[in-house]
Design an enzyme around this catalytic site. Structure first.
Site, mmCIF file in Angstrom:
data_model
loop_
_atom_site.group_PDB
_atom_site.id
_atom_site.type_symbol
_atom_site.label_atom_id
_atom_site.label_comp_id
_atom_site.label_asym_id
_atom_site.label_seq_id
_atom_site.Cartn_x
_atom_site.Cartn_y
_atom_site.Cartn_z
ATOM 1 N N THR A 49 22.689 -33.754 48.029
ATOM 2 C CA THR A 49 24.022 -33.721 48.626
ATOM 3 C C THR A 49 24.434 -32.264 48.770
ATOM 4 O OG1 THR A 49 25.327 -33.660 46.578
ATOM 5 C CG2 THR A 49 24.519 -35.829 47.308
ATOM 6 N N CYS A 50 25.652 -32.038 49.262
ATOM 7 C CA CYS A 50 26.098 -30.655 49.423
ATOM 8 C C CYS A 50 26.297 -29.971 48.068
ATOM 9 C CB CYS A 50 27.390 -30.596 50.238
ATOM 10 S SG CYS A 50 28.737 -31.555 49.532
ATOM 11 N N SER A 109 30.714 -34.623 38.769
ATOM 12 C CA SER A 109 31.070 -34.198 40.124
ATOM 13 C C SER A 109 32.024 -33.011 40.124
ATOM 14 C CB SER A 109 31.718 -35.354 40.891
ATOM 15 O OG SER A 109 30.807 -36.400 41.097
ATOM 16 N N PRO A 115 34.523 -41.118 43.901
ATOM 17 C CA PRO A 115 33.698 -42.314 44.082
ATOM 18 C C PRO A 115 32.537 -42.153 45.052
ATOM 19 C CG PRO A 115 35.714 -42.520 45.369
ATOM 20 C CD PRO A 115 35.811 -41.209 44.621
ATOM 21 N N GLY A 191 41.999 -30.253 61.249
ATOM 22 C CA GLY A 191 41.085 -29.534 60.367
ATOM 23 C C GLY A 191 40.482 -30.434 59.303
ATOM 24 N N GLU A 192 39.816 -29.806 58.334
ATOM 25 C CA GLU A 192 39.084 -30.560 57.313
ATOM 26 C C GLU A 192 39.997 -31.478 56.507
ATOM 27 O OE1 GLU A 192 36.237 -29.689 53.423
ATOM 28 O OE2 GLU A 192 36.702 -28.073 54.819
#
Length: 418
Positions: A49-50, A109, A115, A191-192
């Site tokens: 993942t990132c 995380s 989740p 935006g994000e």
């Protein structure tokens, strides 16, 4: 057989290294094939993942195991071993099981308790199933981690409270409106943060979303994804009256939504309440809007106080979750040890049955040739007894010669001797 978890994540490596160690989806099958071609690897799952790249493996123990796997990872990505070693973590057996359960539960995380990671772990496992999963113990470890993550979600409040600005904005809307399926939401910006808000709202069944943005092209990409309508910023004044919820996050140096604009919208709405969530810095909504009756304005600072409170709640829930993980890890390792014993039992039983079948066949052949039945049966019983007790007898003798009373007692117990 040994279970391993090795990799890097947001806590151990900068993004410049994480992006070099990541596995692209289109190359994942090739990577798994290459990994399983290593002689010590029996089964493998790649989670990329990132924020993390991790290998979960079932391997045969051998000398220089760690060096061999690190070398494979470096060769595959053309990395300098020294650079990788500084950031790499390595977990084995009990620690590997615990690590996977913590990852799947969101305890490891960047955003505590998020989740999304569970879905990513499930996808990594599913990808490994396409001809790459060869170890039942590894498969069982992943299946167990999914049930543990579900238990953590069910039995603790780890995911009950918003800890991101986007999620907090959506949570606030859900607290104020009984159902989001009947409201109209105006999103200002593309935006994000607004992207995350839009996706959260879609998950909560919002039927009508309007996206207002300076550039239509960027907004249209998001609108196509979430099923929204796109308008220009200049159209907000005209369309504001339609919105029950306004969530704004732009880079504008000046407010986009003023007090007069909201007053006109409220009048057209016959004073039906409006929720305005301004998560922009500088602010997109004039602070005076908050003084209007039926206009409920929340700023990014209001959301941050909610997030801080919720993060404290998540940290408290994480303590409960860690207890669950420890308990489930212990249970899984007990199962794993039992599996090892089961294999030994199968081998022992197979060996005994082989001796029985061999001697029985010889006895039957002797009977067919007219031999004395009583003598043949006595010979069978004698030989069977000797063959079955030969190995335990040698072990008892060796333990006695070594003066190993502990081993003697274990052997006595195993043989059912008082």
């Amino acid at each position: 057989m040994t279970l391993l978890a090795l990799g890097i994540n947001h806590k151990t490596a900068p993004v410049s290294l994480r992006e070099r160690v990541s596995f692209s989806p289109d190359k994942l099958d090739q990577a798994l094939d290459s990994l399983l071609a290593q002689p010590m690897v029996q089964g493998g799952v790649v989670l990329s993942t990132c924020n993390r790249t991790e290998l979960y493996l079932s391997v045969e123990e051998q000398d220089n195991l760690q060096e061999a796997l690190i070398r494979w990872l470096c060769d595959y990505h053309n990395l300098n071993e020294e650079d990788l070693r500084k950031s790499l973590y390595w977990h084995q057996d009990n620690d590997a099981v615990s690590h996977l359960m913590r990852v799947a539960s969101g305890l490891d995380s960047l955003v505590l308790g998020e989740p999304q990671i569970l879905g990513q772990v499930k996808k990594a496992f599913a990808d490994s199933q396409k001809g790459h999963m060869k170890a039942s113990e590894l498969e069982r470890m992943f299946q167990k981690s999914f049930s543990v993550a579900k238990r953590v979600r069910t039995e603790t409040d780890i995911g009950a409270s918003a800890v991101s600005v986007a999620f907090a904005a959506c949570t606030l809307a859900r607290q104020i409106f009984e159902s989001l399926s009947t409201v109209t939401v105006l999103l200002v910006g593309a935006g994000e943060t607004i992207e995350l808000v839009a996706r959260h709202l879609r998950e909560h069944k919002v039927q009508k979303m309007i996206i207002a943005n300076r550039t239509r092209e960027r907004a249209q990409i998001l609108a196509d994804e979430v099923g929204a309508e796109v308008i220009a910023l200049s159209e907000i004044d005209e369309r504001l009256r339609e919105a029950d919820i306004i969530i704004s996050s732009t880079a504008s140096p000046l407010p986009i939504i003023g007090k007069g604009m909201v007053e006109r919208a409220l009048k057209s709405r016959r004073n039906q309440p409006m929720l305005l969530v301004d998560i922009a810095v500088p602010r997109d909504v004039e602070p005076e809007v908050g003084k209007l009756a039926n206009a409920y304005l929340y700023s990014v600072d209001d959301l941050q106080s909610i997030i801080s409170h919720n993060l404290a709640q998540r940290k408290a829930a994480a303590v409960e979750a860690e207890t669950i993980v420890a308990q489930e890890t212990s249970e899984f390792m007990a199962w794993l040890r039992a599996q090892s014993a089961s294999e030994t039992i199968r081998e022992y039983r197979s060996q005994a049955e082989h001796v029985r079948d061999e001697l029985t066949a010889k006895a039957l052949a002797a009977l067919e040739q007219g031999g004395d039945a009583q003598a043949i049966m006595q010979d069978l019983a004698w030989k069977l007894t000797n063959r079955l007790i030969h190995a335990p007898t040698k072990s008892l003798q060796q333990a006695a010669r070594d003066g190993d009373n502990e081993r003697l007692n274990i052997l006595r117990d195993s043989l059912g001797l008082e």
